[in-house]
Design an enzyme around this catalytic site. Sequence first.
Site, PDB file in Angstrom:
ATOM      1  N   SER A 294      -9.121 -22.554 -83.733  1.00  0.00           N
ATOM      2  CA  SER A 294     -10.567 -22.430 -83.513  1.00  0.00           C
ATOM      3  C   SER A 294     -11.055 -23.099 -82.238  1.00  0.00           C
ATOM      4  O   SER A 294     -12.190 -22.857 -81.810  1.00  0.00           O
ATOM      5  CB  SER A 294     -11.322 -23.007 -84.712  1.00  0.00           C
ATOM      6  OG  SER A 294     -11.094 -22.230 -85.865  1.00  0.00           O
TER       7      SER A 294
ATOM      8  N   GLU B 122      34.386 -29.809 -52.050  1.00  0.00           N
ATOM      9  CA  GLU B 122      33.661 -30.040 -50.802  1.00  0.00           C
ATOM     10  C   GLU B 122      34.535 -29.965 -49.549  1.00  0.00           C
ATOM     11  O   GLU B 122      34.092 -29.498 -48.509  1.00  0.00           O
ATOM     12  CB  GLU B 122      32.959 -31.407 -50.846  1.00  0.00           C
ATOM     13  CG  GLU B 122      31.860 -31.527 -51.886  1.00  0.00           C
ATOM     14  CD  GLU B 122      30.626 -30.697 -51.538  1.00  0.00           C
ATOM     15  OE1 GLU B 122      30.521 -30.244 -50.378  1.00  0.00           O
ATOM     16  OE2 GLU B 122      29.782 -30.496 -52.420  1.00  0.00           O
TER      17      GLU B 122
END
Length: 690
Positions: free
Chosen positions: A370, A99
């Site tokens: 189904s 950073e």
Amino acid sequence: MKRRLPVSIQLEKWMPLLKHVKRWLVYSGVALLLLFICAFGFLYYLREQALPASAISQTSQMLDAQGHIIDTFHAGENRQSVPLKQISPYLVEATLAIEDQRFYDHLGFDMKGMARAAVVNVENMSRKQGASTLTQQLARNLYLTHERTWSRKLKEAMYTIQLEMHYSKDEILAMYLNQIYYGHGAYGAEAAAELYYGKHASELTLAESAMLAGIPKGPKYYSPYMDMKNAKDRQRTILQTMVDQGILLQPDAEAAGAELLRFVPLGTSKQAGTAPYFRDYVRYMAVDKLGIDERTMSEGGIRIYTTLDPDAQRAAEEAVASGIPADSEQQAALVSVDPRTGYIKAMVGGRDYKTNQYNRVFAKTRQPGSSFKPILYLTALQEGVLTPVSQFKSTPTIFTYDEGRKTYSPSNYNSKYVGDFINMRQAIASSDNIYAVNSIMTVGPEKVIAMARKLGIESPMKPVPSLALGTFPVSPFEMASAFSAFANGGVRMEPTAILRIEDAKGEVLYEAQPASSAVVDAAHAYVLTSLMESVFETGGTGNRVSAMIKRPVAGKTGTTATDAWLVGYTPELATAVWVGYDKGRKLTPVEARRAAPIFASYTEAALSAIPPKIFPLPDGVVSVYIDPQSGKLAGKSCPDRRLESFVSGTEPVEVCGVHGEGDASGAQDSGAQAEQTRHWWKQLKRWWSN
């Protein structure tokens, strides 16, 4: 020989210029002095000014449909400040490496970094690299918003200078590490260490620290819970950066990169609770779909009003918990939608959120079997190619398709066949596969897929005969949404979880406007519903749980080798229940029968305070007596008459000749009404007695 001018004459010649230079030097000196005085005065002013109170984060809330809080974001325990000495040196070094490498050398602004970033951005003609120091980031996060305006940048610069004046480097670093957001509601190194690893920040290893240091850049992309590959790649980038800066030796970095990290399951302790799968879904929708900023979500004091019904959710969780033995590894998913509004009322994505946060409600890897057939039959009814009395023979059949180049040989469950002609009601009740494939061959699989798309099913499907048997995976969420259109007279309401989002001032940031689409007319939807009610009658695949449900209900079961379903609905709720194993393990007959009781238990409990309602009869539907064996109109003397509903104009007109012609005329309408009245009276008596 050229004569040289006297020195006095030469000086006289240059005097105007020298006077001009002298005047310029005086003015410049005065200007520099004034500039220095102004700069000193400005810095002195900043030094004497107190920093503003940091932007105090406010707890955001998620509420259910009754206004009860079901989740909070950034509760106090999610931000735990600790001294710098109680944060692992590895995390400190990893954070500085990635950073702000010159943090201890600059005075709040990294001029070299800014120059380097400018060159990179110019070369790429885009803002590919930033140059904000830790102090700048801290100033922005403490006192400002993230809007990109010149006034914000100017304030950021002022607050950066003030921070450097008021605090030492170690103090600034400690504030930064206690404030930065690490994702999933964790602010600061201590909260992040507990969230990800279940330990204190002081106990973090090099590998763990490098992983954590990479998350703040983009928690949504670099959290190991969200994308492990991205998180691992960034961890190794940080480790290599530490090597390049002389902080680590290459072998140490490679060993840390290869280390297998152990993460605490997301959802442990504080993350569990009411409707955790639904809460995760709402967060996803708010951030990824509605564009709510992560920081606003976590500490902006917003209120998210959801559609969750706490009573229905409680019933769903209890039904799933009691429907599968505690020592079983079998999983389950349940999602329930109000078909009239599309509001999601309940959602259970698995049996134990603490150990597994995968939401199976949205799993598009499960074959519906189904339970997909009603979509086929609705298509056939809508296209007018079949009616409830259309017949096909239930016997082993070889189907030819693709212009005769391919064949398909479906079979019924346990190889049970009627051996005779059956109609659509019988086929739905008994889940006859031969009838279903005959139907799709008649109507065309392309039209079935088109119908599925209208019903909200986006999962991939191919126009082949096996589509009739639900061989292409569909999520429970899609199935519940599709069946909700059947219950709502053919109109599909877009599934909705978030009703409204308000900011801390009560201003509306988002308000739902669910889209609706008329898939089929109400008459066809009603006829299909009437047929699907047979699933819960004698001989139907859902008959064994019919006594548990004290109200009209329609639905369809579905069973494959690895999946079992019951998708059904009442006028108030459309619900999909799936059971199976995460790793594709086959179901035993006992395990496959657990979906139906979960559905029945949930439906009755969720609607316990609501009186039973019949499905409303729309215009365009006629009810006549038919002879189930022949499919023709039944005369009064027909021994096996059944009341059947048809879309007006599709009912049979020929009277069954076996039992006499003509005795059906003039008596059908009044007789049908009387029979229908008796039917509902019989049902009400059954519900009351149960």
